[in-house]
Design a protein around this motif. Sequence first.
Motif: not given
Length: 527
Positions: A319, A322, A333
């Motif tokens: 991630d 993100g 997430p």
Amino acid sequence: MGQNRPNHQPLPFFTASISSLVQLERANGIPLYRQISLGLREAILSGALPEGTRLPPERSLAQELGVNRTTIMNAYNDLSSEGLIEGHVGRGTLVKRSSLQIDDDYFEQATPSWLLGLSASEDALLGPDARFLSEISSMEERQEIISLAQGTPPPDMLPAEVIQSLMANNLANARQSALGYCPMDGLLSLRRGIAARMRQRGVQVDVQNILILSGSTQGLGLIGRFLLTPGDEVVVEVPTYLGAIQMFRALGARIIGIPTDNEGMRVDLLEAILARRQPRFIYTLPTFQNPTGAVMSLARRRRLLQLARRYQVPIVEDDAYGEIYFGDKAPEPLKALDTYGNVLYLSTYSKMLAPGLRVAWLTAPVPMIERLSLYKQTFDLNTNAIGQWIISEMIRRNLLDEHLQLARQCYQQKLALMLEAIETYWPAGGRVHPPTGGMHLWYRLPGDMRARHLLREAVHEQVAFVMGELFHVDGGGHHYLRLSFAAPEEKHITEGIRRIGIAMRRLLARRTPSGEQDSPIERLPIV
């Protein structure tokens, strides 16, 4: 080195079997055309295929190796781009080793014998174009080239002034935590700050679930060494992050690719793989995926977690982007939906703040954090303390959120500028699905135009991008390219797109009949 022969003296074909030089392994994850080009490359460099040797025609070699003709054509294109072979009308394809400008006597006199054992076989382990990441990084210092390849923050978004102020006013009182050794699992204040921010994003974790890393690539390496033995299988998206492909191949893993579309991984195709194979883990970038920018839909996230639980396969969620979102709220997430501890979550401050800080983190169950923390000390003892301290202070003083807000505005504006330039300067007929966050734009070229051919033309215009095929483990991606809009200055975005447009039109002019009209550009999901 063999002697040059006059052009009027055609040479016979290579008389031995090419299959004696090229051993194809159809299940090792490396595209067949790359296995062929690497095998021929090693044969050329070793002298097994001397300069001037005439290689078999594409159709003949395809029959010999049991592949299609396009595979041979792609392999020959690879070797041609390196200057190792050259096509001649009426004479076929000839080995052109002299273009490397390497003298055999130099190796005999200047190279230690142990270095001579390093060959294309090691390159094959790392996968195609293994040096590409380092080449991208080196472009930053070449002022004459406009690089749309680097997925990094631009110089004016690196928080130098904030860091300077923190160090001037606070470093003296924090010298031990900032400049001394810190715990193997990371600075406690930073882990507390990360845990608090992750809880705000829906992930229920505490400090004992967090391991600080020297970059997220280190995290991939640690997870891979912990879970994999050579020959094990890993599931990845297609396309996916180039660095992950290289890491898994370096660890000897066999990579299974699952296609993606504008909603992320095609989870409907995953169950059949899990039912008959035993992959050690699933690697995914569900949020602002690199390279496509896609966000995995909520329904697919839930289905992915169900499959992982049913077949007892962990998921590695990468991630990196993100928190670089362009809407009102970041997507949660995948880890936020994980109620069984099956998701190992990786993220990094390289994209949010600065790659030079070399700080990332892994969130995982406590037993795995404890084991990986002990394992990590064999590589670097601990991540650099001053980088951890800087980020910890920025979180504590709410400076990180202020910085991210500016970064989101900056990158969204640059994306809009890039899309506008594409509309203005590129021939119509391509396809693009604008991302809602991250740093990358994924583009499908018009018609049958190949990114590798376009890149050769673009080099003459002093502009660079990343070919789509580098992100594929299935030999695909030839008609795609990745453009990174965060790093370049705004004026360079417009100029870089204009230069690529010149290269594109030059390619099209070679095969498009005069007066033929282009179809309009499509802003559609890329599948």
